[in-house]
Scaffold this active site. Structure first.
Site, PDB file in Angstrom:
ATOM      1  N   ASP A  28      -4.503   2.642  14.685  1.00 24.11           N
ATOM      2  CA  ASP A  28      -5.313   1.600  14.143  1.00 24.11           C
ATOM      3  C   ASP A  28      -5.019   0.148  15.529  1.00 24.11           C
ATOM      4  OD1 ASP A  28      -5.546  -1.110  12.518  1.00 24.11           O
ATOM      5  OD2 ASP A  28      -5.261   0.131  10.981  1.00 24.11           O
ATOM      6  N   SER A  73       0.902  -1.258   0.019  1.00 24.61           N
ATOM      7  CA  SER A  73      -0.006  -0.019  -0.165  1.00 24.61           C
ATOM      8  C   SER A  73       0.856   1.235   0.062  1.00 24.61           C
ATOM      9  CB  SER A  73      -0.888  -0.133   1.203  1.00 24.61           C
ATOM     10  OG  SER A  73      -1.918  -0.946   1.114  1.00 24.61           O
ATOM     11  N   LYS A 121     -13.048   3.963  -0.593  1.00 30.07           N
ATOM     12  CA  LYS A 121     -13.172   2.569  -1.018  1.00 30.07           C
ATOM     13  C   LYS A 121     -14.333   2.408  -2.100  1.00 30.07           C
ATOM     14  CE  LYS A 121      -9.715   1.734   1.616  1.00 30.07           C
ATOM     15  NZ  LYS A 121      -8.170   1.168   0.721  1.00 30.07           N
ATOM     16  N   ASP A 164      -6.565   5.524   5.328  1.00 29.62           N
ATOM     17  CA  ASP A 164      -6.871   4.366   4.297  1.00 29.62           C
ATOM     18  C   ASP A 164      -7.674   3.462   4.819  1.00 29.62           C
ATOM     19  OD1 ASP A 164      -6.263   2.770   2.073  1.00 29.62           O
ATOM     20  OD2 ASP A 164      -4.251   1.966   2.766  1.00 29.62           O
ATOM     21  N   ASP A 195     -10.343   4.134  17.758  1.00 33.56           N
ATOM     22  CA  ASP A 195     -11.321   3.989  16.626  1.00 33.56           C
ATOM     23  C   ASP A 195     -10.823   5.332  15.890  1.00 33.56           C
ATOM     24  OD1 ASP A 195     -13.211   4.307  14.607  1.00 33.56           O
ATOM     25  OD2 ASP A 195     -14.810   3.891  16.082  1.00 33.56           O
ATOM     26  N   PRO A 245      -0.508  -2.294   8.412  1.00 29.69           N
ATOM     27  CA  PRO A 245       1.052  -2.137   9.204  1.00 29.69           C
ATOM     28  C   PRO A 245       1.809  -1.187   9.064  1.00 29.69           C
ATOM     29  CG  PRO A 245       0.924  -3.602   7.218  1.00 29.69           C
ATOM     30  CD  PRO A 245      -0.260  -3.090   7.295  1.00 29.69           C
ATOM     31  N   GLY A 246       1.564  -0.270   8.296  1.00 27.22           N
ATOM     32  CA  GLY A 246       2.501   1.099   8.158  1.00 27.22           C
ATOM     33  C   GLY A 246       2.953   1.568   6.854  1.00 27.22           C
ATOM     34  N   GLY A 247       2.537   0.906   5.972  1.00 31.77           N
ATOM     35  CA  GLY A 247       3.066   1.394   4.479  1.00 31.77           C
ATOM     36  C   GLY A 247       2.836   2.781   4.319  1.00 31.77           C
TER      37      GLY A 247
HETATM   38  C1  LIG Z   1      -6.140  -1.146   3.800  1.00 29.11           C
HETATM   39  S1  LIG Z   1      -5.491  -1.100   5.576  1.00 29.11           S
HETATM   40  C2  LIG Z   1      -4.146   0.013   5.760  1.00 29.11           C
HETATM   41  C3  LIG Z   1      -3.152  -0.328   5.114  1.00 29.11           C
HETATM   42  C4  LIG Z   1      -2.156   0.988   5.480  1.00 29.11           C
HETATM   43  N1  LIG Z   1      -2.302   1.979   4.835  1.00 29.11           N
HETATM   44  C5  LIG Z   1      -0.663   0.587   4.918  1.00 29.11           C
HETATM   45  O1  LIG Z   1      -0.273   1.031   4.066  1.00 29.11           O
HETATM   46  O2  LIG Z   1      -0.021  -0.587   5.469  1.00 29.11           O
HETATM   47  C6  LIG Z   1      -7.053  -0.654   6.510  1.00 29.11           C
HETATM   48  C7  LIG Z   1      -6.758  -0.465   8.008  1.00 29.11           C
HETATM   49  O3  LIG Z   1      -7.942   0.288   8.590  1.00 29.11           O
HETATM   50  C8  LIG Z   1      -8.053  -0.100   9.880  1.00 29.11           C
HETATM   51  N2  LIG Z   1      -9.460   0.403  10.245  1.00 29.11           N
HETATM   52  C9  LIG Z   1     -10.560   0.111   9.462  1.00 29.11           C
HETATM   53  N3  LIG Z   1     -11.571   0.744  10.355  1.00 29.11           N
HETATM   54  C10 LIG Z   1     -10.910   1.510  11.094  1.00 29.11           C
HETATM   55  C11 LIG Z   1     -11.235   2.385  12.511  1.00 29.11           C
HETATM   56  N4  LIG Z   1     -12.364   2.630  12.446  1.00 29.11           N
HETATM   57  N5  LIG Z   1     -10.415   2.851  13.267  1.00 29.11           N
HETATM   58  C12 LIG Z   1      -9.173   2.729  12.842  1.00 29.11           C
HETATM   59  N6  LIG Z   1      -8.587   1.677  12.005  1.00 29.11           N
HETATM   60  C13 LIG Z   1      -9.530   0.892  11.050  1.00 29.11           C
HETATM   61  C14 LIG Z   1      -8.063  -1.619   9.814  1.00 29.11           C
HETATM   62  O4  LIG Z   1      -7.576  -2.306  11.208  1.00 29.11           O
HETATM   63  C15 LIG Z   1      -6.782  -1.868   8.892  1.00 29.11           C
HETATM   64  O5  LIG Z   1      -5.504  -2.171   9.427  1.00 29.11           O
END
Ligand SMILES: C[S@@+](CC[C@H](N)C(=O)[O-])C[C@H]1O[C@@H](n2cnc3c(N)ncnc32)[C@H](O)[C@@H]1O
Length: 360
Positions: free
Chosen positions: A239, A187, A305, A276, A259, A221-223
């Site tokens: 997260d 990502s 999304k 994201d 959250d 995970p931190g991308g």
């Molecule tokens: C597509 S992944 C993110 C990838 C990240 N941008 C990266 O580059 O590694 C989506 C993330 O959104 C988090 N997420 C979804 N709803 C959330 C919320 N309400 N609050 C915090 N995190 C949330 C999920 O736990 C998941 O890790």
């Protein structure tokens, strides 16, 4: 018959077509669409042939969400002979116009990729011949027209042009970014591309520089956090999932397991909000508007999304949420959305306010 040819992500032809038809009609340019599923190429055949250039002058490519690149056709599909392909192309161009650059292109499909070696090989003698005939100046200046050669096979090509001031600098509108080995997820390329695309390079020193504070919602995970950290920023990553150890060890990241819809920064010193989260896009749009209008951040970069169906309508609706919120507070703003190359079922949006929120 003249057409505007548009390149998009394969599978998004309907969205790309619906958008050009709508935005062309706002400019009183009309035509009909021809698209083949999963080819990533859309033809907008113009009722009036003269209007291709008009359209390119009136609609900034940056305003087309689902189009990566475009050109106006100069020829129909040309059948090339097995030999003397170069001569056949030069001949069909005539000598009336000059071009500042040449783009050898294919569809963004497996068949298209298989043709790229052929294109690279042919580019050398074709450039030479076009230069000799003074059809190609190759000054690479932004003012000149760009010549596009879109190959469907070794024996089929369409020629066209785009305006240097309103074209993508990349072949087929695709930037080729290198995946950084230390990044914790693929990502990461989405945010890297987003910064490249939305933020002019000569403003990076103030807008993407070390020392700025950032918040990353849905960070694990931190991308995305990686992209902020590598630019020297201090990041609060939100997260419930775990963040890569390598990022935590930099000392630039604070991880909060809360959250993303409830987190509010303690100080008003955040420059970037990036998001994201996999969530309903209208919810994300409202959250982004709140952050900007409350002064919690200066700029926001986020993904919307997309649903399986009605994807263009969904994006339009979500952008309208932001526009309505900004209009309500009478603020000037910058708002751009793009289906970037590294995006999949999502579009990336950049938003920032250009005037302060009035205090009532
Ligand atoms: C597509 S992944 C993110 C990838 C990240 N941008 C990266 O580059 O590694 C989506 C993330 O959104 C988090 N997420 C979804 N709803 C959330 C919320 N309400 N609050 C915090 N995190 C949330 C999920 O736990 C998941 O890790």
């Amino acid at each position: 018959m003249t057409a505007v040819v548009l390149y998009c992500r394969p599978g998004f032809e309907k969205e790309c077509g619906a958008e050009i038809q709508e935005k062309a009609s706002w400019n009183e340019v009309y035509g009909y669409l021809e698209l083949t599923k999963n080819q990533g190429i859309v033809y907008f055949h113009l009722n009036n042939s003269e209007e291709g250039e008009v359209l390119m002058q009136r609609i900034p490519l940056k305003r087309l969400i689902f189009t990566r690149q475009w050109f106006v056709t100069l020829t129909d599909k040309i059948d090339l002979p097995d030999y003397n392909r170069v001569e056949a192309i030069v001949e069909s161009l005539g000598k009336e116009w000059q071009y500042a650059d040449l783009r050898m292109e294919t569809a963004d499909t497996n068949d298209g990729k298989a043709l790229s070696k052929f294109c690279r090989k042919l580019a050398v003698p074709l450039r030479q011949a076009l230069r000799k005939e003074k059809i190609l100046t190759e000054k690479h200046d932004n003012e000149g027209a760009v010549l596009h050669a879109l190959f469907f096979s070794g024996s089929e090509v369409i020629l066209g042009f785009s305006l240097g001031t309103n074209t993508s600098p990349h072949v087929m509108g695709i930037p080729r970014l290198k995946f950084p080995n230390q990044a914790p997820s693929r990502s990461t390329l989405k945010l890297d591309e987003a910064f490249l695309y939305f933020i002019p390079k000569d403003e990076w020193e103030t807008r993407l520089t070390s020392g700025l504070n950032a918040v990353d919602l849905g960070a694990a995970p931190g991308g995305w956090t990686y992209q902020l950290v590598r630019r020297g920023m201090m990041v609060t990553s939100i997260d419930n999932g775990p963040m890569a150890e390598s990022l935590m060890e930099t000392g630039q990241v604070k991880h909060r397991m809360v959250d993303g819809f409830k987190y509010i920064p303690q100080k008003q010193n955040v420059h970037w909000l990036v998001c994201d989260m996999i969530e309903k896009p209208d919810r994300v749009a409202k959250l982004m508007a709140q952050w900007l209008l409350n002064g919690y951040c200066k700029e926001a970069m986020f993904n919307l999304k997309l649903p399986m169906k009605g994807r263009y309508a969904e994006v339009v609706k979500d952008l309208q949420i932001l526009k309505d919120a900004f209009s309500e507070y009478n603020v000037k703003y910058e708002l751009f959305a793009k289906h970037l190359y590294y995006d999949r079922e999502e579009v990336t949006v950049h938003a920032r306010l250009l005037s302060p929120v009035p205090i009532f």
